[in-house]
Motif scaffolding. Structure first.
Motif, PDB file in Angstrom:
ATOM      1  N   PHE A  81      23.035  -0.071  -0.377  1.00 59.09           N
ATOM      2  CA  PHE A  81      22.399  -0.077  -1.699  1.00 59.09           C
ATOM      3  C   PHE A  81      21.023   0.581  -1.631  1.00 59.09           C
ATOM      4  CE2 PHE A  81      19.581  -2.304  -4.718  1.00 59.09           C
ATOM      5  CZ  PHE A  81      20.169  -1.889  -5.904  1.00 59.09           C
ATOM      6  N   LEU A  82      20.240   0.263  -0.575  1.00 59.92           N
ATOM      7  CA  LEU A  82      18.923   0.886  -0.426  1.00 59.92           C
ATOM      8  C   LEU A  82      19.042   2.383  -0.167  1.00 59.92           C
ATOM      9  CD1 LEU A  82      17.077  -1.805   1.739  1.00 59.92           C
ATOM     10  CD2 LEU A  82      16.853  -1.394  -0.729  1.00 59.92           C
ATOM     11  N   ALA A  83      20.096   2.814   0.556  1.00 55.88           N
ATOM     12  CA  ALA A  83      20.289   4.242   0.803  1.00 55.88           C
ATOM     13  C   ALA A  83      20.567   4.998  -0.498  1.00 55.88           C
ATOM     14  CB  ALA A  83      21.432   4.446   1.791  1.00 55.88           C
ATOM     15  N   LYS A  84      21.363   4.411  -1.394  1.00 55.31           N
ATOM     16  CA  LYS A  84      21.621   5.058  -2.678  1.00 55.31           C
ATOM     17  C   LYS A  84      20.345   5.202  -3.502  1.00 55.31           C
ATOM     18  CE  LYS A  84      26.422   3.533  -3.027  1.00 55.31           C
ATOM     19  NZ  LYS A  84      27.403   2.722  -3.791  1.00 55.31           N
ATOM     20  N   ILE A  85      19.508   4.154  -3.488  1.00 57.38           N
ATOM     21  CA  ILE A  85      18.247   4.230  -4.239  1.00 57.38           C
ATOM     22  C   ILE A  85      17.332   5.300  -3.644  1.00 57.38           C
ATOM     23  CG2 ILE A  85      16.163   2.935  -4.820  1.00 57.38           C
ATOM     24  CD1 ILE A  85      17.837   0.428  -5.024  1.00 57.38           C
ATOM     25  N   LEU A  86      17.284   5.349  -2.307  1.00 56.55           N
ATOM     26  CA  LEU A  86      16.426   6.349  -1.665  1.00 56.55           C
ATOM     27  C   LEU A  86      16.915   7.767  -1.960  1.00 56.55           C
ATOM     28  CD1 LEU A  86      14.075   6.974   0.232  1.00 56.55           C
ATOM     29  CD2 LEU A  86      15.664   6.735   2.157  1.00 56.55           C
ATOM     30  N   ARG A  87      18.218   7.975  -1.941  1.00 56.42           N
ATOM     31  CA  ARG A  87      18.754   9.302  -2.246  1.00 56.42           C
ATOM     32  C   ARG A  87      18.460   9.716  -3.684  1.00 56.42           C
ATOM     33  NH1 ARG A  87      25.046  11.292  -1.444  1.00 56.42           N
ATOM     34  NH2 ARG A  87      24.707  13.460  -2.157  1.00 56.42           N
ATOM     35  N   PHE A  88      18.555   8.761  -4.598  1.00 54.34           N
ATOM     36  CA  PHE A  88      18.239   9.067  -6.001  1.00 54.34           C
ATOM     37  C   PHE A  88      16.772   9.461  -6.142  1.00 54.34           C
ATOM     38  CE2 PHE A  88      16.580   7.551 -10.064  1.00 54.34           C
ATOM     39  CZ  PHE A  88      17.322   8.327 -10.950  1.00 54.34           C
ATOM     40  N   ILE A  89      15.879   8.748  -5.413  1.00 55.51           N
ATOM     41  CA  ILE A  89      14.442   9.067  -5.504  1.00 55.51           C
ATOM     42  C   ILE A  89      14.157  10.447  -4.915  1.00 55.51           C
ATOM     43  CG2 ILE A  89      12.164   8.381  -4.659  1.00 55.51           C
ATOM     44  CD1 ILE A  89      13.107   5.481  -4.792  1.00 55.51           C
ATOM     45  N   LEU A  90      14.790  10.797  -3.787  1.00 54.31           N
ATOM     46  CA  LEU A  90      14.573  12.102  -3.160  1.00 54.31           C
ATOM     47  C   LEU A  90      15.113  13.226  -4.052  1.00 54.31           C
ATOM     48  CD1 LEU A  90      15.384  11.309   0.587  1.00 54.31           C
ATOM     49  CD2 LEU A  90      13.135  11.612  -0.477  1.00 54.31           C
ATOM     50  N   ASP A  91      16.278  13.014  -4.662  1.00 52.80           N
ATOM     51  CA  ASP A  91      16.818  14.038  -5.580  1.00 52.80           C
ATOM     52  C   ASP A  91      15.885  14.264  -6.757  1.00 52.80           C
ATOM     53  OD1 ASP A  91      18.967  14.368  -3.935  1.00 52.80           O
ATOM     54  OD2 ASP A  91      20.295  13.029  -5.060  1.00 52.80           O
ATOM     55  N   ALA A  92      15.324  13.207  -7.271  1.00 52.76           N
ATOM     56  CA  ALA A  92      14.405  13.352  -8.411  1.00 52.76           C
ATOM     57  C   ALA A  92      13.155  14.105  -8.012  1.00 52.76           C
ATOM     58  CB  ALA A  92      14.049  11.965  -8.957  1.00 52.76           C
ATOM     59  N   ILE A  93      12.621  13.789  -6.803  1.00 52.22           N
ATOM     60  CA  ILE A  93      11.423  14.502  -6.344  1.00 52.22           C
ATOM     61  C   ILE A  93      11.714  15.985  -6.139  1.00 52.22           C
ATOM     62  CG2 ILE A  93       9.797  14.696  -4.413  1.00 52.22           C
ATOM     63  CD1 ILE A  93       9.985  11.660  -4.091  1.00 52.22           C
ATOM     64  N   PHE A  94      12.876  16.296  -5.538  1.00 55.87           N
ATOM     65  CA  PHE A  94      13.230  17.703  -5.320  1.00 55.87           C
ATOM     66  C   PHE A  94      13.426  18.437  -6.649  1.00 55.87           C
ATOM     67  CE2 PHE A  94      16.338  21.091  -4.584  1.00 55.87           C
ATOM     68  CZ  PHE A  94      15.666  21.819  -3.602  1.00 55.87           C
ATOM     69  N   TRP A  95      14.016  17.776  -7.634  1.00 55.94           N
ATOM     70  CA  TRP A  95      14.224  18.404  -8.949  1.00 55.94           C
ATOM     71  C   TRP A  95      12.898  18.730  -9.614  1.00 55.94           C
ATOM     72  CZ3 TRP A  95      13.219  16.472 -13.968  1.00 55.94           C
ATOM     73  CH2 TRP A  95      13.758  17.246 -14.995  1.00 55.94           C
ATOM     74  N   LEU A  96      11.889  17.883  -9.385  1.00 54.49           N
ATOM     75  CA  LEU A  96      10.582  18.129  -9.972  1.00 54.49           C
ATOM     76  C   LEU A  96       9.794  19.201  -9.223  1.00 54.49           C
ATOM     77  CD1 LEU A  96       9.475  14.441 -10.731  1.00 54.49           C
ATOM     78  CD2 LEU A  96      10.240  16.167 -12.386  1.00 54.49           C
ATOM     79  N   VAL A  97       9.970  19.276  -7.897  1.00 57.82           N
ATOM     80  CA  VAL A  97       9.148  20.175  -7.086  1.00 57.82           C
ATOM     81  C   VAL A  97       9.794  21.550  -6.930  1.00 57.82           C
ATOM     82  CG1 VAL A  97       8.130  20.456  -4.774  1.00 57.82           C
ATOM     83  CG2 VAL A  97       8.121  18.225  -5.875  1.00 57.82           C
ATOM     84  N   ALA A  98      11.124  21.664  -7.143  1.00 53.80           N
ATOM     85  CA  ALA A  98      11.830  22.927  -6.902  1.00 53.80           C
ATOM     86  C   ALA A  98      11.249  24.097  -7.693  1.00 53.80           C
ATOM     87  CB  ALA A  98      13.316  22.749  -7.212  1.00 53.80           C
ATOM     88  N   PRO A  99      10.934  23.982  -8.982  1.00 60.29           N
ATOM     89  CA  PRO A  99      10.346  25.141  -9.696  1.00 60.29           C
ATOM     90  C   PRO A  99       9.022  25.606  -9.105  1.00 60.29           C
ATOM     91  CG  PRO A  99      11.170  23.506 -11.245  1.00 60.29           C
ATOM     92  CD  PRO A  99      11.220  22.866  -9.900  1.00 60.29           C
ATOM     93  N   VAL A 100       8.218  24.679  -8.672  1.00 58.96           N
ATOM     94  CA  VAL A 100       6.922  25.043  -8.083  1.00 58.96           C
ATOM     95  C   VAL A 100       7.133  25.799  -6.774  1.00 58.96           C
ATOM     96  CG1 VAL A 100       4.725  24.156  -7.220  1.00 58.96           C
ATOM     97  CG2 VAL A 100       5.844  23.056  -9.178  1.00 58.96           C
TER      98      VAL A 100
END
Length: 497
Positions: free
Chosen positions: A262-281
């Motif tokens: 369960f913690l791994a799924k939450i961590l993966r969701f947080i990392l995907d969100a960070i990458f989605w925000l930082v990718a354009p930059v």
């Protein structure tokens, strides 16, 4: 030590056991290393607990021997010669009956082997040399015990230092011994003896201050209660350590597998969100770097620099011709023998110097007086803390918050340290004795310092009983007086009972 101060006997025995608990793993390491160096893996090595018991009893016997010599009050040359004779005799007896148990009494080959092992040490650490060095170490520890400070702080420092040495020796021993649990056994033995020594030294420190007891360590019932508490704490810790094994922790992690998923799924969701925000930059920065490199000639310049660089070959092979040794072999042999003699002389001199210093500074045996004590469970410490707070509050009311308050506290600390030094010399202050009446005893404890003692006593009475502040120059004089009092030689006379 054990005979001259019966009140501290149990503390000395516990400290001796602590030292042997951290020394035994190091000695076992040398024994196992010796087996590998000699290529004889069948060479017998004593069991860890048996070796610890032999070393502990040997150290206690050496301490008893030094006690007997000190009680006989031998003159300076006879005392040192007696210690030297005992050192050599015990070392040779340990080698004779520890290594050559089956040899005939008339066989002197063991003496030749011992001398050869000591002076030809370059051939390896042989058992005779190891026995001899071990006996020298035991004698050095027995001599150091004669001058050991049994205060709570000193015993606590020895306890912490011994833990570090035990961790180092035990960690190394686990990798070479066929009995990995031996190091763990030494750990529990050390904690039982160390906690006993620390607790007894703390009790003795309070007993000598005149609070509840006049000098006895503990009644039998209280001593049994203390040892039972220590054994219970260490035993419970050992059981908990046996349960918290790597296998047990792995089972616990496996049982919590759904939580980790369960913690791994939450961590993966947080990392995907960070990458989605930082990718354009990141994409914009990449395009900017490509455009900058295309518009500049930096790459062309770097390519030209690399092509112009030439690496000169290095000729590292230098022909050397062996030169004959200009020093004859007999000089090396003589130097080796001289080095061994110098090292042995220094080690023996260290033992004799320590014992000589103890003989010059030791006082007479401390008298014992029994007094009843109640189990307080820390209540006495709380009571003394409240008393200190009340005294501090009185000083604040008298002098306010400022330099005068700090000067008053400094005067009280100087007088407290003065009484502590006097108590160590056998001139303690009874609780009902006023400071001016106590001045005569201070003069006996520190002869030749009457003026300094009077200034310190008057300043303390002014601060403690009155509202007279202490000036800065006066405080500097009081500190100089205390340093002069500290350097006063110790006298042989003690306060009469």
């Amino acid at each position: 030590m054990i005979l001259t101060n019966r009140r501290h006997r149990l503390i000395f025995i516990c400290l001796a056991g602590m030292e042997m608990a951290w020394f035994t793993p190091l000695l076992l390491l040398l024994l196992y290393a010796q087996r590998r160096w000699r290529g004889d893996l069948a060479l017998p090595v004593p069991t860890p607990l048996a070796l610890f018991g032999v070393l502990w009893i040997s150290l206690i016997l050496l301490m008893l021997a030094l006690d007997v010599l000190q009680k006989r009050d031998l003159e300076s040359p006879r005392f040192e010669l007696s210690v030297l004779a005992l050192l050599l005799l015990t070392s040779l007896l340990a080698i004779r009956f520890g290594l050559y148990t089956r040899a005939l009494l008339t066989d002197g080959a063991w003496l030749r082997n011992t001398a050869d092992a000591i002076f030809n040490f370059q051939r390896g650490l042989r058992p005779e040399l190891l026995f001899f060095l071990t006996m020298l170490f035991l004698w050095q520890r027995a001599a150091s015990a004669s001058s050991r400070d049994l205060g709570f702080f000193s015993v606590g420092v020895s306890f912490r230092l011994g833990i570090l040495l035990l961790i180092v020796g035990g960690s190394l021993l686990v990798g070479v011994t066929p009995q990995p649990l031996a190091a763990v056994q030494f750990l529990w033995i050390y904690f039982v003896l160390g906690l006993s020594a620390v607790a007894l030294s703390r009790i003795d420190q309070h007993a000598t201050r005149g609070y509840d007891s006049a000098g006895v360590m503990l009644p039998t019932g209280r001593l049994a209660q203390l040892l039972a508490i220590i054994a219970g704490v260490v035993g419970a810790t050992a059981l908990l350590a046996g349960w918290l094994t790597p296998q047990g922790q792995l089972r616990l992690v496996q049982q919590l597998l759904p939580l980790w998923l369960f913690l791994a799924k939450i961590l993966r969701f947080i990392l995907d969100a960070i990458f989605w925000l930082v990718a354009p930059v990141l994409e914009w920065l990449l395009e900017l770097l490509v455009r900058l490199f295309r518009e500049s000639d930096l790459l062309t310049r770097l390519d030209g620099i690399l092509q112009n660089m030439q690496v000169a070959p290095l000729d590292t092979q230098i022909a050397t011709q062996p030169t004959p040794d200009p020093i004859p072999p007999w000089i090396w042999v003589a130097a080796r023998y001289a080095l061994v003699l110098v090292v042995l002389t220094l080690m023996v001199a260290l033992v004799l110097v320590v014992l000589g210093r103890v003989r010059r500074g030791r006082s007479a045996d401390q008298d014992e007086a029994a007094a009843g004590e109640a189990l307080t469970l820390g209540g006495s410490s709380l009571r003394r803390g409240l008393q200190r707070l009340r005294r501090l509050a009185r000083l604040v009311r008298r002098y306010g918050l400022g330099s005068q308050l700090l000067a008053a506290i400094s005067v009280q600390n100087l007088y407290a340290n003065l009484t502590r030094l006097a108590r160590q010399r056998g001139f303690g202050r009874p609780p009902a004795l006023s400071p001016d009446d106590y001045l005569s005893l201070l003069s006996q404890a520190f002869p030749g310092q009457d003026a300094a003692l009077q200034r310190l006593t008057l300043a303390y009475m002014r601060v403690h009983y009155g509202d007279h502040p202490v000036a800065e120059n006066e405080l500097a004089q009081l500190r100089a007086d205390f340093r002069a009092i500290q350097e006063t030689p110790r006298q042989e006379n003690r306060q009469p009972d």
